[in-house]
Design an enzyme around this catalytic site. Sequence first.
Site, PDB file in Angstrom:
ATOM      1  N   HIS A   1      45.528  49.581  34.623  1.00 30.79           N
ATOM      2  CA  HIS A   1      46.518  50.493  34.049  1.00 30.79           C
ATOM      3  C   HIS A   1      46.461  50.487  32.511  1.00 30.79           C
ATOM      4  CE1 HIS A   1      47.782  50.651  38.188  1.00 30.79           C
ATOM      5  NE2 HIS A   1      47.934  49.340  38.181  1.00 30.79           N
TER       6      HIS A   1
ATOM      7  N   GLU B   1      53.156  45.600  34.447  1.00 36.65           N
ATOM      8  CA  GLU B   1      51.862  45.140  34.954  1.00 36.65           C
ATOM      9  C   GLU B   1      50.772  45.349  33.913  1.00 36.65           C
ATOM     10  OE1 GLU B   1      48.643  46.091  38.560  1.00 36.65           O
ATOM     11  OE2 GLU B   1      50.475  47.306  38.352  1.00 36.65           O
TER      12      GLU B   1
ATOM     13  N   GLU C   1      44.679  40.850  42.725  1.00 35.69           N
ATOM     14  CA  GLU C   1      46.127  41.038  42.575  1.00 35.69           C
ATOM     15  C   GLU C   1      46.697  39.635  42.415  1.00 35.69           C
ATOM     16  OE1 GLU C   1      47.714  43.864  42.404  1.00 35.69           O
ATOM     17  OE2 GLU C   1      46.451  45.386  43.364  1.00 35.69           O
TER      18      GLU C   1
END
Length: 311
Positions: A101, A138, A275
């Site tokens: 991101h 995040e 993750e």
Amino acid sequence: MSNGSTFPPPRRLRGTTVLVVLAAVLVAAGAGYLVLRWLRGDGGEPPRAAHPAPSGTRHEPDKKDGKGGTGDGSHDSGPGSHKGNPHGSLKGKTVVLDPGHNPRNRDHTREIARLVDIGNERKECDTTGTSTNTGYAEASFTLDVAHRARKLLERQGARVVLTQDGDHPYGPCVDERAATGNKKRADAAVSIHADGSAAGNRGFHVILPARVTAGAADTSAIVAPSRQLGERLAGRFLAVTESAPSNYIGDGTGLDVRSDLGGLNLSTVPKVFIECGNMRDPKDAAHLTDAEWRQKAARGITEGITDFLTS
């Protein structure tokens, strides 16, 4: 002197002297022989060598920088604490780190909503990512861990390339992220993320590429080495961070295979996603927001990559 002297006869004295001298010569010769063998490396007791740390080795806690964090890891042994990976072991290797991101994606929702081809379907260019309930994004987490991992990998001699370093207005798109690893001919690529699942869902998992041959995607050549990379990464991340594998994905293995991620589908080099935890779970979030834990996460990622590239 009288004949009652306590000194032994001359002949006996000479014999004893010869024996003493001979014994001294033999002892010296034996010691010299042992020293010679040690120097030649074919015997003796050489200095004790460091042995590779087993996958379950516990690491000493990171030293803090006075602010509750570990800073850039300068006080951390980093990969050097994983004794099988000496400094310089990654010389000549290229590693691509893909911080998931972008902190500014939220300001460019129209641009990141644009669909791009990932081989077997079309998906959004990028997404905003998730955040903790207290607002820690995040995108901030992934960039911080990537910076820490880059320093540790460079200390090992690797050339490290980031797909973005906060220098893009948004994105880059998922197809561009894959293209970075391909263009750099990376020996390994890792996309760093944190999940946004329901509270109670805890732990990390590593996403491996499925076999996809559609359109511009062909993962045939990278499925096997990517699995090897993912297994090493999961093992070292578990050992260093002491985080448990996901309790909601991967059936306790910490591994998941997917065919819907453009960053994997379009890669031509070994690549996985990690993750690191679930940002929406309070217990996981306490780790993800802690600088000391993020340093351990970076070290776990680094050691996993190093194990893969040096095995």
